[in-house]
Motif scaffolding. Structure first.
Motif, short mmCIF file in Angstrom:
data_model
loop_
_atom_site.label_atom_id
_atom_site.label_comp_id
_atom_site.label_asym_id
_atom_site.label_seq_id
_atom_site.Cartn_x
_atom_site.Cartn_y
_atom_site.Cartn_z
N ALA A 203 0.83 -1.21 0.00
CA ALA A 203 0.00 0.00 0.00
C ALA A 203 0.87 1.25 0.00
CB ALA A 203 -0.93 -0.01 1.22
N ARG A 204 1.93 1.23 0.79
CA ARG A 204 2.83 2.39 0.84
C ARG A 204 3.51 2.62 -0.51
NH1 ARG A 204 5.26 6.19 0.29
NH2 ARG A 204 6.57 7.40 1.73
N ALA A 205 3.85 1.54 -1.22
CA ALA A 205 4.47 1.67 -2.53
C ALA A 205 3.49 2.29 -3.53
CB ALA A 205 4.95 0.32 -3.02
N PHE A 206 2.23 1.87 -3.48
CA PHE A 206 1.23 2.47 -4.38
C PHE A 206 1.00 3.94 -4.06
CE2 PHE A 206 -0.49 -1.91 -5.41
CZ PHE A 206 -0.24 -1.82 -6.78
N ALA A 207 1.08 4.30 -2.78
CA ALA A 207 0.94 5.71 -2.42
C ALA A 207 2.05 6.54 -3.07
CB ALA A 207 0.97 5.87 -0.90
N MET B 215 -5.11 8.29 -10.10
CA MET B 215 -6.29 7.92 -9.31
C MET B 215 -6.37 6.40 -9.14
SD MET B 215 -8.82 8.86 -7.53
CE MET B 215 -8.94 10.61 -7.92
N ILE B 216 -6.00 5.65 -10.18
CA ILE B 216 -5.98 4.19 -10.08
C ILE B 216 -5.03 3.76 -8.97
CG2 ILE B 216 -5.13 2.11 -11.26
CD1 ILE B 216 -6.39 3.26 -13.84
N TYR B 217 -3.86 4.37 -8.94
CA TYR B 217 -2.90 4.02 -7.89
C TYR B 217 -3.43 4.38 -6.51
CZ TYR B 217 0.93 2.91 -11.12
OH TYR B 217 1.73 2.32 -12.07
N ARG B 218 -4.21 5.43 -6.39
CA ARG B 218 -4.81 5.77 -5.09
C ARG B 218 -5.80 4.69 -4.66
NH1 ARG B 218 -5.11 11.03 -7.64
NH2 ARG B 218 -3.33 12.29 -6.94
N TYR B 219 -6.58 4.19 -5.62
CA TYR B 219 -7.48 3.09 -5.30
C TYR B 219 -6.69 1.84 -4.90
CZ TYR B 219 -12.04 5.05 -6.48
OH TYR B 219 -13.21 5.78 -6.44
N PHE B 220 -5.60 1.57 -5.62
CA PHE B 220 -4.80 0.38 -5.31
C PHE B 220 -4.17 0.51 -3.93
CE2 PHE B 220 -3.79 -0.87 -10.00
CZ PHE B 220 -5.13 -1.19 -10.18
#
Length: 306
Positions: A55-59, A72-77
């Protein structure tokens, strides 16, 4: 055919779910045996914390993506990985593996990985993070989670991981798309970025963080009974991306991580002499020397209302 990120975003938004959607009182928890419980608890603890690390990597990726739909996709991920960690803790709670509602203490290897990611993730080039995440998710989706759904006798486990797997399949689809986009960039840009990373403190600090993390995760799943060939086959799927889409191989980070994944999966490789030595040292790392846990680790909870 290039992915339509706007349509993918709509699909992601329409397929969200919550822990409260799951019937946590459904029968089946009693099927977990006392013999299974210790090793399963250790494995689930590692998986939950590794999801939180993801989750931290996607942030970090959400901050780096220039395309607004991709950001925005990465925020959802990011949110989905946090939810995966929480749902795995909720399963542990159902199976009486937690002390009350408190998340279990992460292992030293996971804590070191957390500290490394908190310190360096935001400074890493997007090409490095966006290449590493699909490799790790191939292993998670292609081997670990499928193994759990087959081996854990609680039917609710299969229900939960079907939801998780559906999310992970979209993560992989986007990840493979981004690998293709990165492959179109000039090779010299990749080389410059990679050289900058390899010469940075992040590259030196990653060794005591990453090597024990991979080694302990590998050991915990084989202790549960996972056939090592399945892990190797999962890594081969990451290799197949470059075979099907040759432009992906223009990214040197992809080439390096692809080979590293094969080495980690192959227990007979000499790399594991180094891995075992480093892991043995890190197993005795004093917890008092660890820094305070990053604030994002406080978002873990097994409560099904989340």
């Amino acid at each position: 055919m290039a992915m339509d990120l706007g349509r993918m975003l709509d699909r992601i938004q329409s397929r969200q779910w919550a822990l409260a959607d799951i019937d946590w009182d459904a029968p089946g928890a009693e099927r977990i045996t006392d013999e299974q419980r210790p090793q399963l608890a250790a494995f689930m603890t590692d998986v939950a914390w590794i999801e939180q690390v993801g989750a931290r990597a996607f942030a970090a990726l959400a901050q780096k993506a220039k395309d607004p739909d991709l950001a925005m996709i990465y925020r959802y991920f990011h949110a989905e990985e946090q939810r995966h960690a929480n749902v795995e803790l909720a399963l542990m709670r159902r199976w009486d593996m937690l002390d009350g509602d408190e998340p279990p203490e992460p292992s030293i290897s996971v804590r070191l990985a957390m500290d490394w990611l908190e310190r360096y993730a935001d400074a890493l080039p997007m090409a490095v993070l966006a290449t590493a995440i699909p490799m790790l998710e191939v292993a998670l989706d292609g081997a670990l989670l499928k193994f759990l759904t087959e081996e854990v006798p609680d039917p609710l486990c299969q229900t939960v991981f079907e939801l998780v797997n559906n999310d992970e399949s979209r993560h992989l689809a986007v990840g493979f798309h981004v690998l293709e986009v990165l492959g179109r960039e000039p090779t010299y840009l990749h080389a410059v970025r990679l050289a900058r990373v390899l010469l940075s403190p992040a590259a030196i600090a990653v060794l005591p963080a990453a090597i024990p993390l991979f080694a302990n995760a590998r050991r915990s799943i084989t202790d549960l009974g996972l056939d090592e060939q399945r892990l190797y086959d999962a890594m081969a799927r990451f290799d197949l991306v470059g075979q099907r889409t040759p432009i992906v191989r223009r990214n040197p980070t992809y080439l390096g991580l692809k080979e590293f994944g094969k080495i980690v999966a192959d227990r007979s490789h000499p790399y594991h002499l180094l891995s075992d030595a480093v892991t043995g040292l890190m197993d005795h790392y004093p917890r008092r020397l660890l820094s305070a846990p990053p604030s994002w680790t406080e978002q873990l909870t097994p409560l099904p209302v989340v």
